[in-house]
Design an enzyme around this catalytic site. Sequence first.
Site, PDB file in Angstrom:
ATOM      1  CB  SER A 145      -0.863   0.002   1.266  1.00  0.00           C
ATOM      2  OG  SER A 145      -1.537   1.232   1.417  1.00  0.00           O
ATOM      3  CE1 TYR A 158      -4.532  -1.466   5.364  1.00  0.00           C
ATOM      4  CE2 TYR A 158      -3.571   0.631   4.693  1.00  0.00           C
ATOM      5  CZ  TYR A 158      -4.111  -0.601   4.368  1.00  0.00           C
ATOM      6  OH  TYR A 158      -4.244  -0.967   3.044  1.00  0.00           O
TER       7      TYR A 158
HETATM    8  P1  NAD Z   1     -11.810  -5.719  -0.129  1.00  0.00           P
HETATM    9  O1  NAD Z   1     -12.408  -5.751   1.251  1.00  0.00           O
HETATM   10  O2  NAD Z   1     -12.673  -5.284  -1.259  1.00  0.00           O
HETATM   11  O3  NAD Z   1     -11.191  -7.154  -0.447  1.00  0.00           O
HETATM   12  C1  NAD Z   1     -10.497  -7.872   0.554  1.00  0.00           C
HETATM   13  C2  NAD Z   1     -11.013  -9.302   0.612  1.00  0.00           C
HETATM   14  O4  NAD Z   1     -10.228  -9.996   1.597  1.00  0.00           O
HETATM   15  C3  NAD Z   1     -12.490  -9.415   1.048  1.00  0.00           C
HETATM   16  O5  NAD Z   1     -13.240 -10.179   0.116  1.00  0.00           O
HETATM   17  C4  NAD Z   1     -12.410 -10.106   2.404  1.00  0.00           C
HETATM   18  O6  NAD Z   1     -13.507 -11.001   2.648  1.00  0.00           O
HETATM   19  C5  NAD Z   1     -11.094 -10.870   2.310  1.00  0.00           C
HETATM   20  N1  NAD Z   1     -10.527 -11.173   3.618  1.00  0.00           N
HETATM   21  C6  NAD Z   1     -10.492 -10.374   4.714  1.00  0.00           C
HETATM   22  N2  NAD Z   1      -9.949 -11.029   5.745  1.00  0.00           N
HETATM   23  C7  NAD Z   1      -9.620 -12.268   5.292  1.00  0.00           C
HETATM   24  C8  NAD Z   1      -9.044 -13.415   5.886  1.00  0.00           C
HETATM   25  N3  NAD Z   1      -8.709 -13.424   7.197  1.00  0.00           N
HETATM   26  N4  NAD Z   1      -8.852 -14.526   5.131  1.00  0.00           N
HETATM   27  C9  NAD Z   1      -9.219 -14.538   3.823  1.00  0.00           C
HETATM   28  N5  NAD Z   1      -9.789 -13.489   3.212  1.00  0.00           N
HETATM   29  C10 NAD Z   1      -9.987 -12.365   3.934  1.00  0.00           C
HETATM   30  O7  NAD Z   1     -10.530  -4.759  -0.007  1.00  0.00           O
HETATM   31  P2  NAD Z   1      -9.367  -4.359  -1.064  1.00  0.00           P
HETATM   32  O8  NAD Z   1      -9.242  -2.887  -0.989  1.00  0.00           O
HETATM   33  O9  NAD Z   1      -9.542  -5.026  -2.350  1.00  0.00           O
HETATM   34  O10 NAD Z   1      -8.087  -4.964  -0.298  1.00  0.00           O
HETATM   35  C11 NAD Z   1      -7.153  -5.849  -0.896  1.00  0.00           C
HETATM   36  C12 NAD Z   1      -5.749  -5.462  -0.443  1.00  0.00           C
HETATM   37  O11 NAD Z   1      -5.435  -4.186  -0.986  1.00  0.00           O
HETATM   38  C13 NAD Z   1      -5.568  -5.352   1.070  1.00  0.00           C
HETATM   39  O12 NAD Z   1      -4.324  -5.925   1.425  1.00  0.00           O
HETATM   40  C14 NAD Z   1      -5.532  -3.853   1.291  1.00  0.00           C
HETATM   41  O13 NAD Z   1      -4.814  -3.505   2.450  1.00  0.00           O
HETATM   42  C15 NAD Z   1      -4.827  -3.409   0.034  1.00  0.00           C
HETATM   43  N6  NAD Z   1      -4.957  -1.990  -0.325  1.00  0.00           N
HETATM   44  C16 NAD Z   1      -6.186  -1.444  -0.541  1.00  0.00           C
HETATM   45  C17 NAD Z   1      -6.257  -0.100  -0.873  1.00  0.00           C
HETATM   46  C18 NAD Z   1      -7.572   0.565  -1.097  1.00  0.00           C
HETATM   47  O14 NAD Z   1      -7.602   1.807  -1.116  1.00  0.00           O
HETATM   48  N7  NAD Z   1      -8.665  -0.189  -1.273  1.00  0.00           N
HETATM   49  C19 NAD Z   1      -5.095   0.675  -0.998  1.00  0.00           C
HETATM   50  C20 NAD Z   1      -3.859   0.062  -0.763  1.00  0.00           C
HETATM   51  C21 NAD Z   1      -3.802  -1.279  -0.444  1.00  0.00           C
END
Ligand code: NAD
Length: 268
Positions: A145, A158
Amino acid sequence: MAGRLDGKVAIVTGAGSGIGKAIAERFHREGAAVVVVDLKADRAEAVASELGDRAVPIAADVTRPEDNQRAVATAVQRFGKLDIFMGNAGVFDGFLSLPQYQTPDQLVEMFDRLFAVNVKGYLLGAYAAVPELLKTQGTLLFTASTAGFYTNQGGIIYTMSKHAVVGLIRELAYELAPKIRVNGIAPGGTFTDLRNAIPLGAEFGDPDKRSLFDMPGLDQFIIQSTPLRRVNRPEDHAAVAAFLASDDAAGLTGVIVHCDGGYGIRGA
Ligand code: NAD
Protein backbone atom coordinates in the site's frame (compact mmCIF):
# COMPACT_ATOMS: atom_id res chain seq x y z
CA MET A 1 -2.76 -14.49 -28.98
CA ALA A 2 -1.17 -16.44 -26.14
CA GLY A 3 -1.85 -15.17 -22.65
CA ARG A 4 1.05 -13.99 -20.54
CA LEU A 5 0.22 -16.56 -17.86
CA ASP A 6 -0.68 -19.51 -20.08
CA GLY A 7 -0.10 -22.79 -18.23
CA LYS A 8 0.57 -21.11 -14.86
CA VAL A 9 -1.26 -21.96 -11.64
CA ALA A 10 -2.02 -19.13 -9.21
CA ILE A 11 -3.47 -18.66 -5.74
CA VAL A 12 -4.96 -15.23 -4.94
CA THR A 13 -6.08 -14.48 -1.37
CA GLY A 14 -8.86 -12.02 -0.67
CA ALA A 15 -9.97 -12.71 -4.23
CA GLY A 16 -13.67 -12.41 -3.48
CA SER A 17 -13.72 -8.63 -3.71
CA GLY A 18 -11.94 -5.47 -4.82
CA ILE A 19 -8.31 -5.65 -5.86
CA GLY A 20 -7.97 -9.41 -5.32
CA LYS A 21 -11.02 -10.12 -7.46
CA ALA A 22 -9.62 -8.00 -10.28
CA ILE A 23 -6.29 -9.80 -9.98
CA ALA A 24 -7.94 -13.24 -10.10
CA GLU A 25 -9.90 -12.16 -13.18
CA ARG A 26 -6.79 -10.76 -14.90
CA PHE A 27 -4.62 -13.78 -14.09
CA HIS A 28 -7.36 -16.02 -15.48
CA ARG A 29 -7.78 -13.90 -18.61
CA GLU A 30 -4.00 -14.15 -19.15
CA GLY A 31 -4.31 -17.96 -19.16
CA ALA A 32 -3.68 -19.01 -15.55
CA ALA A 33 -5.66 -21.50 -13.50
CA VAL A 34 -6.70 -19.69 -10.31
CA VAL A 35 -7.46 -20.80 -6.76
CA VAL A 36 -9.82 -18.11 -5.47
CA VAL A 37 -9.34 -17.75 -1.69
CA ASP A 38 -11.61 -15.67 0.53
CA LEU A 39 -12.88 -15.68 4.10
CA LYS A 40 -16.37 -15.37 2.70
CA ALA A 41 -17.38 -18.59 0.93
CA ASP A 42 -20.11 -16.95 -1.14
CA ARG A 43 -17.68 -14.39 -2.54
CA ALA A 44 -15.06 -17.00 -3.45
CA GLU A 45 -17.72 -19.15 -5.09
CA ALA A 46 -19.19 -16.25 -7.06
CA VAL A 47 -15.80 -15.24 -8.47
CA ALA A 48 -14.77 -18.80 -9.30
CA SER A 49 -18.07 -19.54 -11.03
CA GLU A 50 -17.84 -16.30 -13.00
CA LEU A 51 -14.38 -17.40 -14.18
CA GLY A 52 -15.66 -20.91 -14.95
CA ASP A 53 -13.11 -23.34 -16.26
CA ARG A 54 -9.65 -23.29 -14.57
CA ALA A 55 -10.94 -21.75 -11.32
CA VAL A 56 -11.67 -23.23 -7.91
CA PRO A 57 -13.04 -21.44 -4.83
CA ILE A 58 -11.75 -21.95 -1.30
CA ALA A 59 -13.31 -20.51 1.85
CA ALA A 60 -10.27 -19.94 4.02
CA ASP A 61 -8.99 -17.68 6.77
CA VAL A 62 -5.46 -16.56 5.91
CA THR A 63 -4.65 -16.11 9.61
CA ARG A 64 -4.76 -19.92 10.03
CA PRO A 65 -1.72 -21.99 8.94
CA GLU A 66 -3.89 -24.97 8.00
CA ASP A 67 -6.06 -22.86 5.69
CA ASN A 68 -3.00 -21.67 3.79
CA GLN A 69 -1.74 -25.25 3.52
CA ARG A 70 -5.16 -26.29 2.22
CA ALA A 71 -5.08 -23.62 -0.49
CA VAL A 72 -1.67 -24.82 -1.69
CA ALA A 73 -2.72 -28.48 -1.55
CA THR A 74 -5.82 -27.65 -3.59
CA ALA A 75 -3.74 -25.93 -6.29
CA VAL A 76 -1.53 -29.00 -6.58
CA GLN A 77 -4.39 -31.53 -6.47
CA ARG A 78 -6.58 -29.69 -8.96
CA PHE A 79 -4.01 -28.17 -11.32
CA GLY A 80 -0.82 -30.17 -10.68
CA LYS A 81 1.52 -27.44 -9.36
CA LEU A 82 1.80 -23.86 -8.09
CA ASP A 83 3.57 -21.04 -9.97
CA ILE A 84 2.17 -17.86 -8.39
CA PHE A 85 1.09 -17.08 -4.82
CA MET A 86 -0.51 -13.65 -4.46
CA GLY A 87 -1.07 -12.55 -0.85
CA ASN A 88 -3.70 -9.82 -0.99
CA ALA A 89 -6.35 -10.30 1.75
CA GLY A 90 -6.29 -7.30 4.05
CA VAL A 91 -8.27 -5.22 6.52
CA PHE A 92 -8.16 -1.55 7.55
CA ASP A 93 -8.07 0.50 10.76
CA GLY A 94 -10.51 3.30 9.93
CA PHE A 95 -7.70 5.91 9.81
CA LEU A 96 -7.56 5.83 13.65
CA SER A 97 -4.63 7.73 15.11
CA LEU A 98 -3.15 6.48 18.38
CA PRO A 99 -4.97 8.95 20.68
CA GLN A 100 -8.31 8.06 19.10
CA TYR A 101 -8.29 4.60 20.64
CA GLN A 102 -10.72 4.72 23.53
CA THR A 103 -9.15 1.95 25.64
CA PRO A 104 -5.96 -0.13 25.65
CA ASP A 105 -8.15 -3.15 24.97
CA GLN A 106 -9.43 -1.58 21.75
CA LEU A 107 -5.84 -0.83 20.70
CA VAL A 108 -4.76 -4.40 21.42
CA GLU A 109 -7.77 -5.86 19.62
CA MET A 110 -7.14 -3.76 16.51
CA PHE A 111 -3.43 -4.60 16.53
CA ASP A 112 -3.95 -8.34 17.00
CA ARG A 113 -6.73 -8.65 14.44
CA LEU A 114 -5.23 -6.38 11.79
CA PHE A 115 -1.68 -7.75 12.04
CA ALA A 116 -3.06 -11.31 11.99
CA VAL A 117 -4.58 -10.69 8.55
CA ASN A 118 -2.26 -8.13 6.93
CA VAL A 119 1.09 -9.46 8.17
CA LYS A 120 0.76 -12.97 9.59
CA GLY A 121 -1.58 -13.95 6.75
CA TYR A 122 1.07 -13.06 4.16
CA LEU A 123 3.83 -14.80 6.14
CA LEU A 124 1.80 -18.00 6.52
CA GLY A 125 0.83 -17.91 2.85
CA ALA A 126 4.47 -17.61 1.82
CA TYR A 127 5.47 -20.41 4.19
CA ALA A 128 2.86 -22.74 2.74
CA ALA A 129 3.63 -21.84 -0.88
CA VAL A 130 7.44 -21.88 -0.91
CA PRO A 131 7.95 -25.68 -1.14
CA GLU A 132 5.80 -25.81 -4.29
CA LEU A 133 7.23 -22.57 -5.74
CA LEU A 134 10.75 -24.00 -5.39
CA LYS A 135 9.69 -26.84 -7.71
CA THR A 136 8.37 -24.48 -10.39
CA GLN A 137 10.83 -21.58 -9.85
CA GLY A 138 7.68 -19.59 -9.22
CA THR A 139 6.86 -16.24 -7.76
CA LEU A 140 5.43 -14.62 -4.64
CA LEU A 141 3.47 -11.38 -4.91
CA PHE A 142 1.93 -9.24 -2.18
CA THR A 143 -0.40 -6.27 -2.03
CA ALA A 144 1.33 -3.59 0.03
CA SER A 145 0.00 0.00 0.00
CA THR A 146 1.04 3.62 -0.15
CA ALA A 147 0.71 3.17 3.64
CA GLY A 148 3.88 1.07 3.41
CA PHE A 149 5.82 4.18 2.44
CA TYR A 150 4.03 7.36 3.53
CA THR A 151 2.03 8.80 6.42
CA ASN A 152 -1.73 9.43 6.53
CA GLN A 153 -2.65 6.61 4.15
CA GLY A 154 -4.23 4.80 7.08
CA GLY A 155 -4.09 5.02 10.85
CA ILE A 156 -1.12 4.00 12.99
CA ILE A 157 -1.78 0.24 12.99
CA TYR A 158 -2.57 -0.12 9.26
CA THR A 159 0.51 1.97 8.41
CA MET A 160 2.68 -0.21 10.67
CA SER A 161 1.28 -3.34 9.02
CA LYS A 162 2.00 -2.18 5.48
CA HIS A 163 5.53 -1.12 6.45
CA ALA A 164 5.92 -4.70 7.70
CA VAL A 165 4.71 -5.97 4.31
CA VAL A 166 7.46 -3.96 2.61
CA GLY A 167 9.98 -5.66 4.90
CA LEU A 168 8.46 -9.06 4.15
CA ILE A 169 8.78 -8.53 0.40
CA ARG A 170 12.36 -7.28 0.56
CA GLU A 171 13.65 -9.90 2.99
CA LEU A 172 11.94 -12.80 1.21
CA ALA A 173 13.24 -11.55 -2.14
CA TYR A 174 16.74 -11.80 -0.68
CA GLU A 175 16.22 -15.13 1.08
CA LEU A 176 14.49 -16.93 -1.79
CA ALA A 177 16.66 -15.76 -4.69
CA PRO A 178 17.64 -17.08 -7.14
CA LYS A 179 14.78 -19.60 -7.37
CA ILE A 180 11.72 -17.58 -6.34
CA ARG A 181 11.03 -13.97 -7.32
CA VAL A 182 9.22 -11.85 -4.70
CA ASN A 183 7.57 -8.56 -5.64
CA GLY A 184 4.68 -6.35 -4.64
CA ILE A 185 2.20 -3.70 -5.65
CA ALA A 186 1.51 -0.59 -3.57
CA PRO A 187 -1.95 0.74 -4.45
CA GLY A 188 -3.06 4.20 -3.51
CA GLY A 189 -6.67 4.80 -2.44
CA THR A 190 -8.93 2.54 -4.52
CA PHE A 191 -12.70 2.13 -4.25
CA THR A 192 -13.32 -1.36 -2.89
CA ASP A 193 -15.14 -2.92 0.03
CA LEU A 194 -12.09 -2.67 2.36
CA ARG A 195 -13.34 -3.21 5.92
CA ASN A 196 -12.05 -2.27 9.33
CA ALA A 197 -10.49 -5.14 11.25
CA ILE A 198 -12.83 -4.54 14.19
CA PRO A 199 -16.10 -2.59 14.52
CA LEU A 200 -15.33 1.00 15.47
CA GLY A 201 -18.62 2.22 16.87
CA ALA A 202 -21.48 4.43 15.83
CA GLU A 203 -19.42 7.43 14.74
CA PHE A 204 -17.98 5.28 11.99
CA GLY A 205 -21.45 4.40 10.74
CA ASP A 206 -23.56 1.30 10.65
CA PRO A 207 -21.32 -1.63 11.70
CA ASP A 208 -22.73 -3.68 8.85
CA LYS A 209 -21.76 -0.98 6.40
CA ARG A 210 -18.34 0.13 7.52
CA SER A 211 -16.34 -0.03 4.33
CA LEU A 212 -13.59 2.55 4.15
CA PHE A 213 -15.24 3.97 1.09
CA ASP A 214 -18.40 4.90 2.94
CA MET A 215 -16.35 7.87 4.20
CA PRO A 216 -17.88 11.01 2.66
CA GLY A 217 -15.52 13.07 0.50
CA LEU A 218 -12.85 10.40 0.21
CA ASP A 219 -12.85 10.44 -3.59
CA GLN A 220 -12.07 14.18 -3.66
CA PHE A 221 -9.34 13.70 -1.03
CA ILE A 222 -7.67 11.05 -3.21
CA ILE A 223 -8.03 13.06 -6.42
CA GLN A 224 -6.68 16.25 -4.88
CA SER A 225 -3.64 14.50 -3.40
CA THR A 226 -2.76 12.57 -6.58
CA PRO A 227 -0.70 14.15 -9.38
CA LEU A 228 -2.57 12.16 -12.06
CA ARG A 229 -5.84 13.44 -10.54
CA ARG A 230 -7.43 10.04 -10.69
CA VAL A 231 -8.56 7.27 -8.39
CA ASN A 232 -6.97 4.06 -9.61
CA ARG A 233 -9.31 1.12 -10.13
CA PRO A 234 -8.69 -2.49 -9.03
CA GLU A 235 -8.10 -3.32 -12.72
CA ASP A 236 -5.17 -0.87 -12.82
CA HIS A 237 -3.46 -2.80 -10.02
CA ALA A 238 -4.34 -6.15 -11.59
CA ALA A 239 -2.54 -5.23 -14.80
CA VAL A 240 0.64 -4.55 -12.85
CA ALA A 241 0.28 -7.75 -10.82
CA ALA A 242 -0.11 -9.78 -14.03
CA PHE A 243 3.10 -8.31 -15.41
CA LEU A 244 5.02 -9.01 -12.18
CA ALA A 245 3.68 -12.58 -12.11
CA SER A 246 4.68 -13.24 -15.70
CA ASP A 247 7.98 -14.31 -17.24
CA ASP A 248 8.21 -10.79 -18.69
CA ALA A 249 9.32 -9.80 -15.17
CA ALA A 250 11.93 -12.60 -14.95
CA GLY A 251 14.61 -10.06 -14.10
CA LEU A 252 12.72 -8.41 -11.23
CA THR A 253 12.74 -9.26 -7.56
CA GLY A 254 12.32 -7.14 -4.43
CA VAL A 255 10.40 -4.59 -6.49
CA ILE A 256 7.26 -2.85 -5.25
CA VAL A 257 5.39 -0.98 -7.97
CA HIS A 258 3.72 2.21 -6.75
CA CYS A 259 0.26 2.04 -8.33
CA ASP A 260 -0.71 5.39 -6.85
CA GLY A 261 -1.10 7.97 -9.61
CA GLY A 262 2.17 9.59 -8.56
CA TYR A 263 1.24 10.17 -4.92
CA GLY A 264 4.86 9.69 -3.85
CA ILE A 265 6.33 12.31 -6.22
CA ARG A 266 4.21 15.24 -5.07
CA GLY A 267 5.88 18.50 -4.26
CA ALA A 268 5.91 19.79 -0.69
P1 NAD B 1 -11.81 -5.72 -0.13
O1 NAD B 1 -12.41 -5.75 1.25
O2 NAD B 1 -12.67 -5.28 -1.26
O3 NAD B 1 -11.19 -7.15 -0.45
C1 NAD B 1 -10.50 -7.87 0.55
C2 NAD B 1 -11.01 -9.30 0.61
O4 NAD B 1 -10.23 -10.00 1.60
C3 NAD B 1 -12.49 -9.42 1.05
O5 NAD B 1 -13.24 -10.18 0.12
C4 NAD B 1 -12.41 -10.11 2.40
O6 NAD B 1 -13.51 -11.00 2.65
C5 NAD B 1 -11.09 -10.87 2.31
N1 NAD B 1 -10.53 -11.17 3.62
C6 NAD B 1 -10.49 -10.37 4.71
N2 NAD B 1 -9.95 -11.03 5.74
C7 NAD B 1 -9.62 -12.27 5.29
C8 NAD B 1 -9.04 -13.41 5.89
N3 NAD B 1 -8.71 -13.42 7.20
N4 NAD B 1 -8.85 -14.53 5.13
C9 NAD B 1 -9.22 -14.54 3.82
N5 NAD B 1 -9.79 -13.49 3.21
C10 NAD B 1 -9.99 -12.36 3.93
O7 NAD B 1 -10.53 -4.76 -0.01
P2 NAD B 1 -9.37 -4.36 -1.06
O8 NAD B 1 -9.24 -2.89 -0.99
O9 NAD B 1 -9.54 -5.03 -2.35
O10 NAD B 1 -8.09 -4.96 -0.30
C11 NAD B 1 -7.15 -5.85 -0.90
C12 NAD B 1 -5.75 -5.46 -0.44
O11 NAD B 1 -5.43 -4.19 -0.99
C13 NAD B 1 -5.57 -5.35 1.07
O12 NAD B 1 -4.32 -5.92 1.42
C14 NAD B 1 -5.53 -3.85 1.29
O13 NAD B 1 -4.81 -3.51 2.45
C15 NAD B 1 -4.83 -3.41 0.03
N6 NAD B 1 -4.96 -1.99 -0.33
C16 NAD B 1 -6.19 -1.44 -0.54
C17 NAD B 1 -6.26 -0.10 -0.87
C18 NAD B 1 -7.57 0.57 -1.10
O14 NAD B 1 -7.60 1.81 -1.12
N7 NAD B 1 -8.67 -0.19 -1.27
C19 NAD B 1 -5.09 0.68 -1.00
C20 NAD B 1 -3.86 0.06 -0.76
C21 NAD B 1 -3.80 -1.28 -0.44
